[in-house]
Design a protein around this motif. Structure first.
Motif, mmCIF file in Angstrom:
data_model
loop_
_atom_site.group_PDB
_atom_site.id
_atom_site.type_symbol
_atom_site.label_atom_id
_atom_site.label_comp_id
_atom_site.label_asym_id
_atom_site.label_seq_id
_atom_site.Cartn_x
_atom_site.Cartn_y
_atom_site.Cartn_z
ATOM 1 N N ILE A 19 0.807 -1.226 0.000
ATOM 2 C CA ILE A 19 0.000 0.000 0.000
ATOM 3 C C ILE A 19 0.840 1.274 0.000
ATOM 4 O O ILE A 19 0.297 2.376 0.021
ATOM 5 N N ALA A 20 2.156 1.141 -0.046
ATOM 6 C CA ALA A 20 3.057 2.296 0.078
ATOM 7 C C ALA A 20 2.822 3.369 -0.978
ATOM 8 O O ALA A 20 2.995 4.551 -0.707
ATOM 9 N N SER A 21 2.431 2.979 -2.172
ATOM 10 C CA SER A 21 2.241 3.964 -3.237
ATOM 11 C C SER A 21 0.914 4.716 -3.099
ATOM 12 O O SER A 21 0.692 5.700 -3.792
ATOM 13 N N GLN A 22 0.068 4.275 -2.192
ATOM 14 C CA GLN A 22 -1.227 4.921 -1.971
ATOM 15 C C GLN A 22 -1.163 5.680 -0.647
ATOM 16 O O GLN A 22 -1.512 5.157 0.406
ATOM 17 N N LYS A 23 -0.698 6.921 -0.717
ATOM 18 C CA LYS A 23 -0.386 7.677 0.490
ATOM 19 C C LYS A 23 -1.559 7.784 1.455
ATOM 20 O O LYS A 23 -1.392 7.645 2.654
ATOM 21 N N GLY A 24 -2.745 8.040 0.939
ATOM 22 C CA GLY A 24 -3.910 8.157 1.814
ATOM 23 C C GLY A 24 -4.212 6.861 2.538
ATOM 24 O O GLY A 24 -4.496 6.856 3.741
ATOM 25 N N LEU A 25 -4.136 5.754 1.820
ATOM 26 C CA LEU A 25 -4.388 4.447 2.411
ATOM 27 C C LEU A 25 -3.313 4.107 3.442
ATOM 28 O O LEU A 25 -3.617 3.610 4.533
ATOM 29 N N LEU A 26 -2.062 4.391 3.123
ATOM 30 C CA LEU A 26 -0.968 4.118 4.056
ATOM 31 C C LEU A 26 -1.123 4.940 5.332
ATOM 32 O O LEU A 26 -0.977 4.421 6.439
ATOM 33 N N LYS A 27 -1.458 6.209 5.185
ATOM 34 C CA LYS A 27 -1.650 7.066 6.355
ATOM 35 C C LYS A 27 -2.792 6.544 7.218
ATOM 36 O O LYS A 27 -2.659 6.435 8.441
ATOM 37 N N ASP A 28 -3.911 6.201 6.597
ATOM 38 C CA ASP A 28 -5.049 5.658 7.341
ATOM 39 C C ASP A 28 -4.673 4.358 8.048
ATOM 40 O O ASP A 28 -5.039 4.135 9.199
ATOM 41 N N PHE A 29 -3.935 3.490 7.349
ATOM 42 C CA PHE A 29 -3.518 2.214 7.919
ATOM 43 C C PHE A 29 -2.656 2.437 9.158
ATOM 44 O O PHE A 29 -2.879 1.826 10.199
ATOM 45 N N LEU A 30 -1.667 3.327 9.051
ATOM 46 C CA LEU A 30 -0.783 3.583 10.187
ATOM 47 C C LEU A 30 -1.525 4.214 11.355
ATOM 48 O O LEU A 30 -1.284 3.882 12.513
ATOM 49 N N GLN A 31 -2.469 5.116 11.059
ATOM 50 C CA GLN A 31 -3.247 5.739 12.127
ATOM 51 C C GLN A 31 -4.165 4.732 12.805
ATOM 52 O O GLN A 31 -4.412 4.823 14.007
ATOM 53 N N ASP A 32 -4.672 3.758 12.047
ATOM 54 C CA ASP A 32 -5.504 2.711 12.642
ATOM 55 C C ASP A 32 -4.669 1.737 13.458
ATOM 56 O O ASP A 32 -5.136 1.175 14.444
ATOM 57 N N LEU A 33 -3.441 1.527 13.060
ATOM 58 C CA LEU A 33 -2.568 0.558 13.700
ATOM 59 C C LEU A 33 -2.013 1.074 15.027
ATOM 60 O O LEU A 33 -1.755 0.295 15.943
ATOM 61 N N MET A 34 -1.845 2.379 15.130
ATOM 62 C CA MET A 34 -1.198 2.970 16.304
ATOM 63 C C MET A 34 -2.133 3.926 17.026
ATOM 64 O O MET A 34 -3.063 4.463 16.435
ATOM 65 N N SER A 35 -1.809 4.158 18.280
ATOM 66 C CA SER A 35 -2.519 5.193 19.031
ATOM 67 C C SER A 35 -2.041 6.552 18.512
ATOM 68 O O SER A 35 -0.981 6.646 17.874
ATOM 69 N N PRO A 36 -2.806 7.626 18.782
ATOM 70 C CA PRO A 36 -2.348 8.955 18.345
ATOM 71 C C PRO A 36 -0.953 9.300 18.887
ATOM 72 O O PRO A 36 -0.138 9.882 18.172
ATOM 73 N N ALA A 37 -0.664 8.909 20.119
ATOM 74 C CA ALA A 37 0.659 9.197 20.693
ATOM 75 C C ALA A 37 1.752 8.419 19.969
ATOM 76 O O ALA A 37 2.832 8.960 19.699
ATOM 77 N N GLU A 38 1.494 7.161 19.641
ATOM 78 C CA GLU A 38 2.479 6.354 18.913
ATOM 79 C C GLU A 38 2.721 6.922 17.520
ATOM 80 O O GLU A 38 3.848 6.941 17.030
ATOM 81 N N TYR A 39 1.656 7.399 16.875
ATOM 82 C CA TYR A 39 1.773 7.979 15.533
ATOM 83 C C TYR A 39 2.652 9.222 15.574
ATOM 84 O O TYR A 39 3.534 9.401 14.738
ATOM 85 N N ARG A 40 2.432 10.084 16.568
ATOM 86 C CA ARG A 40 3.258 11.283 16.720
ATOM 87 C C ARG A 40 4.708 10.896 17.024
ATOM 88 O O ARG A 40 5.642 11.501 16.511
ATOM 89 N N GLU A 41 4.897 9.893 17.867
ATOM 90 C CA GLU A 41 6.243 9.447 18.237
ATOM 91 C C GLU A 41 6.987 8.912 17.022
ATOM 92 O O GLU A 41 8.193 9.141 16.872
ATOM 93 N N MET A 42 6.292 8.204 16.146
ATOM 94 C CA MET A 42 6.928 7.689 14.932
ATOM 95 C C MET A 42 7.446 8.852 14.084
ATOM 96 O O MET A 42 8.546 8.796 13.545
ATOM 97 N N HIS A 43 6.674 9.912 14.006
ATOM 98 C CA HIS A 43 7.092 11.103 13.260
ATOM 99 C C HIS A 43 8.371 11.675 13.860
ATOM 100 O O HIS A 43 9.325 11.998 13.139
ATOM 101 N N THR A 44 8.411 11.784 15.172
ATOM 102 C CA THR A 44 9.591 12.322 15.849
ATOM 103 C C THR A 44 10.802 11.414 15.646
ATOM 104 O O THR A 44 11.905 11.891 15.347
ATOM 105 N N ARG A 45 10.599 10.119 15.772
ATOM 106 C CA ARG A 45 11.719 9.181 15.586
ATOM 107 C C ARG A 45 12.280 9.263 14.173
ATOM 108 O O ARG A 45 13.492 9.210 13.970
ATOM 109 N N PHE A 46 11.403 9.395 13.197
ATOM 110 C CA PHE A 46 11.862 9.491 11.815
ATOM 111 C C PHE A 46 12.641 10.791 11.608
ATOM 112 O O PHE A 46 13.665 10.819 10.928
#
Length: 72
Positions: A19-46
């Motif tokens: 799903i990597a080439s489908q940015k909207g789907l990838l973003k939705d998938f990652l947001q569903d997979l993680m809590s909001p705090a984990e999603y923000r933390e992933m951004h910081t780690r990257f």
């Protein structure tokens, strides 16, 4: 780590690759997979990884991102 855990990681990587080439789907998938705090933390780690890759010293990375040196 158990083999079953590795199987889950491998499967997760395959799904992300598919799903990597489908940015909207990838973003939705990652947001569903993680809590909001984990999603923000992933951004910081990257952001940390990118700065370190480009040679920025750890203390500068910490200051620029507002995190502790231990986080970096």
């Amino acid at each position: 780590m158990k083999n079953r855990d590795l199987d889950n990681y491998d499967e997760l990587i395959v799904v992300i690759q598919q799903i990597a080439s489908q940015k909207g789907l990838l973003k939705d998938f990652l947001q569903d997979l993680m809590s909001p705090a984990e999603y923000r933390e992933m951004h910081t780690r990257f952001a940390i990884v990118k700065r370190l890759y480009h040679g920025m010293p750890q203390r500068e990375v910490a200051k620029a991102l507002g995190v502790g040196v231990a986080t970096v």
